[in-house]
Design a protein around this motif. Structure first.
Motif, mmCIF file in Angstrom:
data_model
loop_
_atom_site.group_PDB
_atom_site.id
_atom_site.type_symbol
_atom_site.label_atom_id
_atom_site.label_comp_id
_atom_site.label_asym_id
_atom_site.label_seq_id
_atom_site.Cartn_x
_atom_site.Cartn_y
_atom_site.Cartn_z
ATOM 1 N N ASP A 86 0.839 -1.198 0.000
ATOM 2 C CA ASP A 86 0.000 0.000 0.000
ATOM 3 C C ASP A 86 0.872 1.246 0.000
ATOM 4 O O ASP A 86 1.950 1.277 0.593
ATOM 5 C CB ASP A 86 -0.919 -0.004 1.213
ATOM 6 N N GLU A 91 -2.673 3.785 -4.366
ATOM 7 C CA GLU A 91 -3.864 4.626 -4.249
ATOM 8 C C GLU A 91 -4.193 5.303 -5.584
ATOM 9 O O GLU A 91 -5.365 5.423 -5.968
ATOM 10 C CB GLU A 91 -3.645 5.673 -3.159
ATOM 11 N N ARG A 156 -12.913 2.358 1.457
ATOM 12 C CA ARG A 156 -13.087 3.538 2.311
ATOM 13 C C ARG A 156 -13.019 3.170 3.783
ATOM 14 O O ARG A 156 -12.424 3.888 4.594
ATOM 15 C CB ARG A 156 -14.430 4.192 1.999
ATOM 16 N N ARG A 159 -9.386 2.526 4.628
ATOM 17 C CA ARG A 159 -8.648 3.792 4.674
ATOM 18 C C ARG A 159 -8.949 4.539 5.969
ATOM 19 O O ARG A 159 -8.057 5.144 6.577
ATOM 20 C CB ARG A 159 -9.017 4.659 3.471
ATOM 21 N N ALA A 160 -10.214 4.541 6.386
ATOM 22 C CA ALA A 160 -10.591 5.232 7.619
ATOM 23 C C ALA A 160 -9.911 4.597 8.836
ATOM 24 O O ALA A 160 -9.415 5.296 9.723
ATOM 25 C CB ALA A 160 -12.110 5.208 7.795
ATOM 26 N N GLN A 161 -9.852 3.271 8.872
ATOM 27 C CA GLN A 161 -9.177 2.593 9.973
ATOM 28 C C GLN A 161 -7.679 2.902 9.989
ATOM 29 O O GLN A 161 -7.093 3.160 11.053
ATOM 30 C CB GLN A 161 -9.409 1.091 9.870
ATOM 31 N N LEU A 162 -7.053 2.870 8.816
ATOM 32 C CA LEU A 162 -5.627 3.193 8.741
ATOM 33 C C LEU A 162 -5.365 4.635 9.146
ATOM 34 O O LEU A 162 -4.386 4.929 9.856
ATOM 35 C CB LEU A 162 -5.115 2.948 7.316
ATOM 36 N N HIS A 163 -6.234 5.551 8.723
ATOM 37 C CA HIS A 163 -6.072 6.958 9.082
ATOM 38 C C HIS A 163 -6.197 7.150 10.592
ATOM 39 O O HIS A 163 -5.416 7.896 11.203
ATOM 40 C CB HIS A 163 -7.112 7.792 8.346
ATOM 41 N N GLN A 164 -7.158 6.475 11.210
ATOM 42 C CA GLN A 164 -7.334 6.582 12.661
ATOM 43 C C GLN A 164 -6.121 6.024 13.394
ATOM 44 O O GLN A 164 -5.661 6.601 14.396
ATOM 45 C CB GLN A 164 -8.604 5.822 13.070
ATOM 46 N N GLN A 166 -3.046 5.931 12.257
ATOM 47 C CA GLN A 166 -1.948 6.884 12.074
ATOM 48 C C GLN A 166 -2.091 8.082 13.012
ATOM 49 O O GLN A 166 -1.101 8.561 13.574
ATOM 50 C CB GLN A 166 -1.914 7.346 10.620
ATOM 51 N N ILE A 167 -3.320 8.565 13.192
ATOM 52 C CA ILE A 167 -3.544 9.696 14.100
ATOM 53 C C ILE A 167 -3.172 9.320 15.525
ATOM 54 O O ILE A 167 -2.499 10.085 16.245
ATOM 55 C CB ILE A 167 -5.013 10.154 14.018
ATOM 56 N N GLN A 170 0.609 9.214 15.813
ATOM 57 C CA GLN A 170 1.183 10.560 15.848
ATOM 58 C C GLN A 170 0.953 11.238 17.192
ATOM 59 O O GLN A 170 1.829 11.921 17.714
ATOM 60 C CB GLN A 170 0.580 11.403 14.721
#
Length: 269
Positions: A86, A91, A156, A159-164, A166-167, A170
């Motif tokens: 990925d 993407e 989607r 992607r939302a799970q991966l974004h969460q 990553q947040i 961070q």
């Protein structure tokens, strides 16, 4: 003039043979050239609306097949989301395939509507012959379209799970030094509290074990006391039986003495 008429009569059978040799599959495929209307006036022909409808159904079938192939490519790309492969390149490939599939879907949808309108312009018998093919192609298209939407929704969600994730990562990395010290102290306090709770639980378990051991010892002592007193109880029981026997013998002696005393008193009188 006679020579021209003779030549015309010789060419007429050849042109008639070319017309009769045409098949339905030659329509739109670069088959024999279509003769003039004056030459077809005496020959049975296929209506132009039916020819265009058949060509449209063939093109629609080919388009749905291409739509399904592109969906397979999109599905393979979607399966790599969230893996080591990925990244921005994946993407971008996914988005390109989505755009291509959207364009294909719009074209196929428009062609389905056009085919439906052409079916309405045919006679009832001809429309009935073509409608089965039209319904099957429409069903196939809707099924592939639904799979396309499901794949987009699944990507989607990933992607939302991966974004969460990553947040959250961070936020954990961006802790200030002062906050980090407080965070470490809080962790230490939580560790101490957990150790104290574990120690208290261990002491409670040990106390329960000691209580069970004491109860076991009490049962053993009671069993020993009962066992040691059993001999004395047996002796008391034996003595009671002996006393009963002696009492019965004494009663017999008393009765005999009383009889002798009665007999003696009678003789003296």
């Amino acid at each position: 003039t006679r020579h021209l008429l003779f030549h015309h009569h010789q060419e007429a059978p050849k042109r008639s043979n070319r017309i009769n040799n045409m098949s339905f599959s030659d329509v739109g495929k670069g088959g024999p050239k279509r003769p003039n209307r004056t030459q077809l006036s005496t020959q049975p022909t296929i209506p132009e609306s039916e020819e265009s409808l058949s060509d449209g159904l063939r093109q629609l079938s080919d388009g749905i097949l291409q739509y399904q192939r592109n969906l397979g490519i999109l599905e393979r790309i979607a399966g790599q989301v969230g893996t080591k492969s990925d990244g921005p390149v994946l993407e971008q490939q996914f988005q390109v395939q989505v755009d291509v599939l959207k364009q294909l879907g719009e074209k196929l949808n428009s062609r389905l509507k056009l085919q439906e309108e052409q079916l309405e312009s045919l006679s009832r018998n001809e429309a009935a012959k073509k409608r089965a093919t039209q319904v099957k192609l429409s069903r196939d298209f809707r099924r592939v379209e639904a799979s396309f939407k499901n794949i987009q929704l699944e990507v989607r969600r990933k992607r939302a799970q991966l974004h969460q994730a990553q947040i959250q990562a961070q936020q954990t990395q961006q802790v200030l030094p002062q906050d980090q010290a407080e965070y470490q102290q809080q962790l230490q306090l939580e560790d101490k509290l957990a150790e104290e709770i574990m120690r208290e639980r261990q002491e409670e378990i040990q106390g329960i074990n000691r209580g069970m051991h004491q109860v076991n010892e009490i049962y053993k002592d009671l069993a020993h006391i009962v066992g040691s007193q059993q001999e004395q109880i047996d002796q008391i029981e034996t003595q009671m039986e002996d006393s009963k026997i002696n009492a019965e013998k004494g009663l017999e002696h008393v009765m005999k003495a009383n009889e002798k005393a009665s007999a003696t008193s009678c003789v003296i009188s």
